[in-house]
Design a protein around this motif. Structure first.
Motif, PDB file in Angstrom:
ATOM      1  N   LYS A   1       0.829  -1.203   0.000  1.00  0.00           N
ATOM      2  CA  LYS A   1       0.000   0.000   0.000  1.00  0.00           C
ATOM      3  C   LYS A   1       0.861   1.250   0.000  1.00  0.00           C
ATOM      4  O   LYS A   1       2.000   1.252   0.466  1.00  0.00           O
ATOM      5  CB  LYS A   1      -0.877   0.017   1.256  1.00  0.00           C
ATOM      6  CG  LYS A   1      -1.892  -1.073   1.340  1.00  0.00           C
ATOM      7  CD  LYS A   1      -2.838  -0.856   2.519  1.00  0.00           C
ATOM      8  CE  LYS A   1      -2.121  -0.878   3.838  1.00  0.00           C
ATOM      9  NZ  LYS A   1      -3.070  -0.814   4.970  1.00  0.00           N
TER      10      LYS A   1
ATOM     11  N   ASP B   1       1.325  -5.907   1.738  1.00  0.00           N
ATOM     12  CA  ASP B   1       0.081  -5.973   2.496  1.00  0.00           C
ATOM     13  C   ASP B   1      -0.917  -6.998   1.966  1.00  0.00           C
ATOM     14  O   ASP B   1      -1.727  -7.516   2.724  1.00  0.00           O
ATOM     15  CB  ASP B   1      -0.577  -4.587   2.506  1.00  0.00           C
ATOM     16  CG  ASP B   1       0.343  -3.522   3.056  1.00  0.00           C
ATOM     17  OD1 ASP B   1       0.887  -2.734   2.249  1.00  0.00           O
ATOM     18  OD2 ASP B   1       0.536  -3.501   4.282  1.00  0.00           O
ATOM     19  N   TYR B   2      -0.877  -7.220   0.677  1.00  0.00           N
ATOM     20  CA  TYR B   2      -1.862  -8.108   0.059  1.00  0.00           C
ATOM     21  C   TYR B   2      -1.133  -9.167  -0.766  1.00  0.00           C
ATOM     22  O   TYR B   2      -0.172  -8.849  -1.481  1.00  0.00           O
ATOM     23  CB  TYR B   2      -2.812  -7.313  -0.847  1.00  0.00           C
ATOM     24  CG  TYR B   2      -3.463  -6.155  -0.146  1.00  0.00           C
ATOM     25  CD1 TYR B   2      -3.093  -4.849  -0.446  1.00  0.00           C
ATOM     26  CD2 TYR B   2      -4.435  -6.362   0.825  1.00  0.00           C
ATOM     27  CE1 TYR B   2      -3.684  -3.778   0.182  1.00  0.00           C
ATOM     28  CE2 TYR B   2      -5.029  -5.294   1.478  1.00  0.00           C
ATOM     29  CZ  TYR B   2      -4.646  -4.004   1.157  1.00  0.00           C
ATOM     30  OH  TYR B   2      -5.223  -2.956   1.806  1.00  0.00           O
TER      31      TYR B   2
END
Length: 130
Positions: free
Chosen positions: A100, A118-119
């Motif tokens: 992010k 983050d993902y």
């Protein structure tokens, strides 16, 4: 949230080529960096290559430098990994990861550690036969 989804894995012969893709959906305007990591059986997940989403700065692991190429399409929110001359030791599950925006790190080179992202996608298996 951003949802990355990988595709393109499979079986490839050593010395051949394979192209992986990652499609990102959701709040893609919040993406700062994207990267590929991989995890071989019995080993820890490791950084392969990454790219700064806005300015395109790239970084590669020494083990793939000169053989693999990362690229992005900011209009389609897709990431690609072109794997040329793969070796049996490149066999692993390959993961697409998204970091992010945080302001202070947005224009920095891609980070090489997992906690910077983050993902994560579910992964795609790549098997290189000798």
């Amino acid at each position: 949230q951003v949802q990355p989804v990988e595709s393109g894995g499979g079986l490839v012969q050593a010395g051949g080529s394979l192209r992986l893709s990652c499609a990102a959906s959701g709040r893609t305007s919040s993406m700062s960096h994207m990267a590929w990591f991989r995890q071989a059986p019995g080993k820890e997940r490791e950084f392969v290559t990454g790219i700064n989403w806005s300015i395109g700065m790239t970084a590669y692991a020494d083990s793939v430098q000169g053989r693999f190429t990362i690229s992005r399409d900011t209009a389609k929110n897709t990431l690609a990994l072109q794997m040329n001359s793969p070796k049996p030791e490149d066999t692993a599950v390959y993961y697409c990861a998204v970091a992010k925006r945080r302001g202070s790190t947005d224009r920095l080179p891609p980070r090489r550690y997992e906690s910077a992202y983050d993902y994560w996608g579910q992964g795609t298996q790549v098997t290189v036969s000798s």
